[in-house]
Each structure stands twice: as C-alpha cells, then as structure tokens.
Design a protein around this motif. Structure first.
Motif, mmCIF file in Angstrom:
data_model
loop_
_atom_site.group_PDB
_atom_site.id
_atom_site.type_symbol
_atom_site.label_atom_id
_atom_site.label_comp_id
_atom_site.label_asym_id
_atom_site.label_seq_id
_atom_site.Cartn_x
_atom_site.Cartn_y
_atom_site.Cartn_z
ATOM 1 N N UNK A 39 0.656 -1.600 -0.276
ATOM 2 C CA UNK A 39 -0.515 0.053 0.104
ATOM 3 C C UNK A 39 0.921 1.128 0.143
ATOM 4 N N UNK A 40 1.837 1.742 0.534
ATOM 5 C CA UNK A 40 2.920 2.537 0.772
ATOM 6 C C UNK A 40 3.678 3.409 -0.521
ATOM 7 N N UNK A 41 3.672 2.092 -1.033
ATOM 8 C CA UNK A 41 3.850 2.478 -2.725
ATOM 9 C C UNK A 41 3.255 3.088 -3.184
ATOM 10 N N UNK A 42 1.944 3.160 -3.486
ATOM 11 C CA UNK A 42 1.124 3.666 -4.053
ATOM 12 C C UNK A 42 0.345 4.615 -3.957
ATOM 13 N N UNK A 43 1.007 5.115 -1.937
ATOM 14 C CA UNK A 43 0.224 6.131 -1.836
ATOM 15 C C UNK A 43 -0.639 5.789 -1.009
ATOM 16 N N UNK A 44 -1.238 5.174 -0.770
ATOM 17 C CA UNK A 44 -2.795 4.915 0.024
ATOM 18 C C UNK A 44 -2.815 4.570 1.318
ATOM 19 N N UNK A 45 -3.458 4.111 2.482
ATOM 20 C CA UNK A 45 -3.433 3.727 3.235
ATOM 21 C C UNK A 45 -4.299 2.201 3.140
ATOM 22 N N UNK A 46 -4.298 1.247 3.959
ATOM 23 C CA UNK A 46 -4.786 0.188 3.147
ATOM 24 C C UNK A 46 -6.564 0.037 3.061
ATOM 25 N N UNK A 47 -7.034 1.219 3.189
ATOM 26 C CA UNK A 47 -8.312 0.628 3.632
ATOM 27 C C UNK A 47 -8.853 1.479 1.809
ATOM 28 N N UNK A 48 -7.590 2.435 1.250
ATOM 29 C CA UNK A 48 -7.957 2.436 0.106
ATOM 30 C C UNK A 48 -7.145 1.444 -0.815
ATOM 31 N N UNK A 49 -6.453 1.031 -0.270
ATOM 32 C CA UNK A 49 -6.187 0.559 -1.323
ATOM 33 C C UNK A 49 -6.580 -1.322 -1.665
ATOM 34 N N UNK A 50 -6.848 -1.812 -0.635
ATOM 35 C CA UNK A 50 -7.652 -3.326 -0.239
ATOM 36 C C UNK A 50 -8.309 -3.238 0.936
ATOM 37 N N UNK A 51 -9.446 -2.584 0.959
ATOM 38 C CA UNK A 51 -10.423 -2.758 2.095
ATOM 39 C C UNK A 51 -10.687 -4.460 2.754
ATOM 40 N N UNK A 52 -10.262 -5.402 1.564
ATOM 41 C CA UNK A 52 -11.031 -6.360 2.425
ATOM 42 C C UNK A 52 -9.687 -7.968 2.587
ATOM 43 N N UNK A 53 -8.426 -6.160 3.025
ATOM 44 C CA UNK A 53 -6.927 -7.429 3.160
ATOM 45 C C UNK A 53 -7.955 -7.860 4.383
ATOM 46 N N UNK A 54 -6.797 -8.544 5.205
ATOM 47 C CA UNK A 54 -6.037 -9.052 6.679
ATOM 48 C C UNK A 54 -5.714 -7.561 6.695
ATOM 49 N N UNK A 55 -4.674 -7.155 6.477
ATOM 50 C CA UNK A 55 -4.473 -6.031 6.976
ATOM 51 C C UNK A 55 -5.570 -5.712 7.364
ATOM 52 N N UNK A 56 -5.990 -4.344 6.396
ATOM 53 C CA UNK A 56 -7.382 -3.638 6.279
ATOM 54 C C UNK A 56 -7.790 -4.292 7.842
ATOM 55 N N UNK A 57 -8.198 -5.211 7.998
ATOM 56 C CA UNK A 57 -8.997 -5.636 8.687
ATOM 57 C C UNK A 57 -8.466 -5.859 10.241
ATOM 58 N N UNK A 58 -7.404 -6.295 10.392
ATOM 59 C CA UNK A 58 -6.542 -5.821 10.935
ATOM 60 C C UNK A 58 -6.069 -4.425 12.250
ATOM 61 N N UNK A 59 -6.557 -3.348 10.815
ATOM 62 C CA UNK A 59 -6.479 -2.440 11.722
ATOM 63 C C UNK A 59 -7.683 -1.578 12.483
ATOM 64 N N UNK A 60 -9.479 -2.162 11.419
ATOM 65 C CA UNK A 60 -10.305 -2.025 12.006
ATOM 66 C C UNK A 60 -10.138 -2.010 13.408
ATOM 67 N N UNK A 61 -10.013 -3.482 13.216
ATOM 68 C CA UNK A 61 -9.826 -4.276 15.042
ATOM 69 C C UNK A 61 -9.426 -2.983 15.846
ATOM 70 N N UNK A 62 -8.666 -2.596 15.527
ATOM 71 C CA UNK A 62 -7.400 -2.355 16.617
ATOM 72 C C UNK A 62 -7.918 -0.924 16.646
ATOM 73 N N UNK A 63 -8.530 -0.403 15.884
ATOM 74 C CA UNK A 63 -9.561 0.830 15.557
ATOM 75 C C UNK A 63 -10.496 0.608 17.008
ATOM 76 N N UNK A 64 -11.436 -0.604 16.654
ATOM 77 C CA UNK A 64 -12.737 -0.428 17.392
ATOM 78 C C UNK A 64 -11.689 -0.886 19.329
ATOM 79 N N UNK A 65 -10.562 -1.532 19.398
ATOM 80 C CA UNK A 65 -10.041 -1.828 20.457
ATOM 81 C C UNK A 65 -9.828 0.130 21.065
#
Length: 267
Positions: free
Chosen positions: A222-248
């Motif tokens: 994602x960084x090589x495209x200048x995008x946070x993971x939610x704009x690059x691939x919102x369905x990835x495991x990485x995106x899911x993990x950061x959503x869970x972190x934010x909720x926590x």
C-alpha cells in the motif's frame, strides 16, 4: 479536545508508520476528524496518505522551529476527515536547532493547542529514535501506542522505551498513559511469533492489545501506491486488523466512537 496518540518505538522497521497511517485512516473513515502529524524526517507517513514528496513547501519544521501555526501547514488527503501535517528531510535539522531553544520539549504541544478543538484525534508518527522529535511527541501526547515486531529482541527495546517514558512522565508529561503495545508482523505459521506474543502478554498483561497485525503482502504494498490499506485493499487481512485495532482503542475512549468504525464506512 482532541485525544493525542503518539506511535513510537526507537527500533526501526517495526510497523510504526504503517500503524500511524492506517490507524488514522480507519478512524477518519468513520467521519471522525483526525489530524496525522508526521515528525519523522523520512516523511513516510506523509507519502503514505497520498501526499507526494516535493508537492509541499512547508512542514512541521515550520511550526517547531519558526512557530508557524499548524493550521497553515495542514494538507488534505483522499479521506475527507483526515488531514496531515507533512514532514521531509528538512526536519532532520530540527533536532540540532531545538537544542538551544527554551522549553524545547514543549514546542509540539504548544503548536497543537490552537487546533485541539478542530479534531477528535491527533495521531503523531515518531522517528525511530528517542531524540528531541520523539520527546516533543511524547510530551504532547495523552497516550502512547508501541508497535512491536514479533521477534526476540522486542523486549529489550520496550524496556528502554519504558525507561524513557518514566523520565518523561516525571519531567514533562505526568498524564502520559500507555494506550497499548501492538504486536506487528505476526506470522501465525511460525512458532516464533506465537512464542514472542506469549512472552509479551505474560510480561505486560493487559497493556498488550488483543489485536495483532499480521504479515500481509497487501499491507506492505500500500505505501508504494501512496494509500492507506483501506483505500488500497479494504478486504485484506491487514485492513481487517487495523479496523479491529481502531475499535479496540475507541472502545476505551469516553466518546464511544467504536461502533461507527466498520469496513463498510469506506468505499
């Protein structure tokens, strides 16, 4: 008043900037006003939210050294509720210039005060060191997120950071709290990741987030495209993990925003 979170670890390559960028993006995706402050001269948090290198003239340096208001330096991003105060290699000089400045440890805190009412969260990406830039961030912050790579040298780095934290609380910021220790680059296929995670949880208990950030190709791309993971691939495991972190994190915040942070909130 904004809740100010510093993302810090003096060790490099532990997922610090990845965490600052993606945590800020996920929270902002729920329509919550977030300011991302890049205090790392490498400027990776700035480019990570889509601001190209060389596309701006003023950085956080102008605020720390020249006392320019932060509102004059703030840039928009693709996420409407997310703003960024950029950094570039010019910031390297600030470490030297701040040495002779009166109340040098409080420059960032003082710069943030006028914009506190404009944001619900301020997230500060720190350089991989315990110098004056990181000291400014920790003096300005209300809490600290510490990304820790799942490898056996992790405990040594955390111990050093906690020693610094004790001094900062005593001298500059008695209210600074540990938001949590975040296990990053977790590989569920290896015994090493599980062992390090177990050791950290045994040693630090509830100070370790339940959420772990996995090793994830899409997150690394994602960084090589200048995008946070939610704009690059919102369905990835990485995106899911950061959503869970934010909720926590938000679940422990008195404003109770946690329920609004969902993957459906973004495109």
């Amino acid at each position: 008043m904004a809740k100010t979170i510093a993302v810090a670890n003096q060790k490099g390559g532990v997922g610090k900037t990845t965490t600052a960028v993606n945590l800020a993006a996920v929270i902002a995706s729920a329509g919550i006003p977030v300011l991302l402050v890049d205090t790392d001269p490498q400027g990776n948090a700035t480019s990570g939210v889509g601001v190209p290198r060389g596309s701006f003239r003023k950085t956080v340096y102008n605020s720390l050294i020249l006392r320019e208001p932060l509102e004059n330096l703030t840039l928009r991003t693709e996420i409407p509720s997310l703003r960024v105060v950029p950094a570039n290699k010019e910031l390297t000089g600030a470490e030297i210039e701040l040495v002779e400045v009166e109340r040098r440890e409080f420059r960032l805190r003082e710069a943030l005060e006028p914009v506190q009412a404009d944001y619900d969260f301020v997230i500060i990406d720190c350089p991989p060191s315990l110098g004056l830039l990181t000291l400014n961030a920790l003096t300005a912050a209300k809490s600290l997120v510490v990304p820790i790579q799942c490898e056996y040298y992790a405990l040594e780095g955390v111990t050093e950071l906690f020693d610094t934290l004790t001094r900062i609380r005593r001298l500059y910021n008695p209210g600074l709290a540990i938001q949590g220790l975040l296990l990053t680059m977790y590989d569920e296929r290896t015994n090493l990741s599980a062992a390090v995670a177990g050791d950290l949880r045994d040693f630090y208990g509830q100070q370790v987030f339940e959420t772990v950030i996995p090793r994830n190709v899409r997150l690394a791309e994602a960084p090589s495209y200048g995008k946070p993971i939610i704009l690059y691939d919102i369905h990835s495991k990485g995106a899911e993990a950061y959503f869970q972190l934010a909720k926590e994190i938000l679940a422990h915040d008195s404003k109770g925003f946690g329920q609004g942070v969902e993957r459906s909130a973004v495109g």
